[in-house]
Design a protein around this motif. Structure first.
Motif, mmCIF file in Angstrom:
data_model
loop_
_atom_site.group_PDB
_atom_site.id
_atom_site.type_symbol
_atom_site.label_atom_id
_atom_site.label_comp_id
_atom_site.label_asym_id
_atom_site.label_seq_id
_atom_site.Cartn_x
_atom_site.Cartn_y
_atom_site.Cartn_z
ATOM 1 N N PRO A 33 3.332 3.746 -1.711
ATOM 2 C CA PRO A 33 3.837 3.987 -3.065
ATOM 3 C C PRO A 33 5.346 3.829 -3.117
ATOM 4 O O PRO A 33 6.050 4.215 -2.190
ATOM 5 C CB PRO A 33 3.444 5.443 -3.343
ATOM 6 N N SER A 57 0.803 -1.214 0.000
ATOM 7 C CA SER A 57 0.000 0.000 0.000
ATOM 8 C C SER A 57 0.845 1.277 0.000
ATOM 9 O O SER A 57 0.331 2.346 -0.250
ATOM 10 C CB SER A 57 -0.931 0.014 1.219
ATOM 11 N N ALA A 62 8.685 8.122 -10.560
ATOM 12 C CA ALA A 62 7.343 8.104 -11.154
ATOM 13 C C ALA A 62 7.401 8.489 -12.635
ATOM 14 O O ALA A 62 6.722 7.897 -13.466
ATOM 15 C CB ALA A 62 6.407 9.032 -10.384
ATOM 16 N N ASP A 82 8.776 5.594 -14.610
ATOM 17 C CA ASP A 82 7.761 4.547 -14.753
ATOM 18 C C ASP A 82 6.739 4.887 -15.832
ATOM 19 O O ASP A 82 6.191 3.997 -16.476
ATOM 20 C CB ASP A 82 7.029 4.316 -13.427
ATOM 21 N N LYS A 89 5.597 10.092 -2.139
ATOM 22 C CA LYS A 89 4.244 10.630 -2.298
ATOM 23 C C LYS A 89 3.738 10.544 -3.731
ATOM 24 O O LYS A 89 2.565 10.764 -3.991
ATOM 25 C CB LYS A 89 4.213 12.084 -1.837
ATOM 26 N N TRP A 90 4.606 10.223 -4.677
ATOM 27 C CA TRP A 90 4.229 10.240 -6.093
ATOM 28 C C TRP A 90 3.741 8.884 -6.568
ATOM 29 O O TRP A 90 4.520 7.967 -6.758
ATOM 30 C CB TRP A 90 5.400 10.721 -6.948
ATOM 31 N N THR A 91 2.442 8.781 -6.757
ATOM 32 C CA THR A 91 1.853 7.587 -7.361
ATOM 33 C C THR A 91 1.708 7.844 -8.859
ATOM 34 O O THR A 91 1.819 8.988 -9.314
ATOM 35 C CB THR A 91 0.462 7.308 -6.764
ATOM 36 N N GLY A 92 1.438 6.813 -9.599
ATOM 37 C CA GLY A 92 1.213 6.973 -11.038
ATOM 38 C C GLY A 92 0.025 7.880 -11.324
ATOM 39 O O GLY A 92 0.046 8.683 -12.263
ATOM 40 N N ASP A 93 -1.025 7.775 -10.489
ATOM 41 C CA ASP A 93 -2.215 8.615 -10.675
ATOM 42 C C ASP A 93 -1.914 10.088 -10.408
ATOM 43 O O ASP A 93 -2.352 10.960 -11.168
ATOM 44 C CB ASP A 93 -3.342 8.154 -9.748
ATOM 45 N N HIS A 138 7.309 5.429 -4.836
ATOM 46 C CA HIS A 138 7.965 6.701 -5.132
ATOM 47 C C HIS A 138 7.649 7.745 -4.072
ATOM 48 O O HIS A 138 7.437 8.903 -4.409
ATOM 49 C CB HIS A 138 7.549 7.248 -6.492
#
Length: 192
Positions: A64, A62, A175, A178, A68-72, A66
């Motif tokens: 991420p 759960s 991120a 990715d 604080k940087w998620t793909g979303d 990265h």
């Protein structure tokens, strides 16, 4: 040890207070009471982290990869920002070290002004860069993040001159990689 301060003798042993430090790290609570315990725990956590790097675990799914940087979040930011903000980020991504504001502004075309003296001093390009940063900060905050979650600014004074250096957040860098970002048209514009 006894010292004299303004005519009063103070025994340091009497004034020294050691306070325990408690903290949570990867779901476990730790407490250290002495400086030696800090050193020992630091060695333990480093060794433990290196052991876990090669293994996969469902415990951290759960979190991420990265920060604080998620793909979303990355995709949302890219949808919100304009061409020059993207180009600014692409410049920061193009290097793995801090890059100064004058170099960054050299990659950003600015409207030509009649006042050549100001342009020679670099003020127009730095003002243009400040405007880009301002817009980017506004968009980052709408995502619930702070500018320092995207990049940091360090200021150096040499020979009486102030220079700003930008360092991109490592999580944002991961991120972007990715997402295979920046896209080819930005890479071509930067010549990378």
């Amino acid at each position: 040890m006894t010292i004299t301060l303004k005519g009063k003798k103070i025994t340091l042993k009497d004034t020294l207070t050691i306070m325990a430090i408690e903290f949570e790290f990867r779901g476990e609570w730790y407490r250290v009471d002495t400086p030696q315990e800090v050193v020992d725990l630091k060695k333990y956590l480093r060794a433990h982290a290196q052991e876990e790097q090669g293994s996969s675990s469902d415990l951290y799914v759960s979190v991420p990869a990265h920060g604080k940087w998620t793909g979303d979040l990355f995709a949302l930011l890219m949808e919100k920002i304009g061409y020059f903000e993207k180009k600014f980020l692409a410049v920061l991504l193009s290097v793995s070290y801090p890059i100064d504001a004058n170099t960054v502004s050299g990659f950003l075309p600015i409207p030509v002004r009649e006042n050549k003296r100001r342009r020679k001093a670099g003020w127009e390009s730095l003002l243009f860069l400040a405007g880009i940063q301002s817009g980017l900060v506004r968009h980052v905050r709408t995502l619930g993040l702070e500018p320092c979650d995207l990049y940091q600014v360090h200021i150096s004074w040499r020979d009486g001159r102030r220079t700003r250096y930008f360092t991109l957040d490592p999580g944002f860098r991961v991120a972007a990689k990715d997402q295979d970002w920046p896209p080819p048209f930005l890479r071509e514009a930067l010549g990378t």
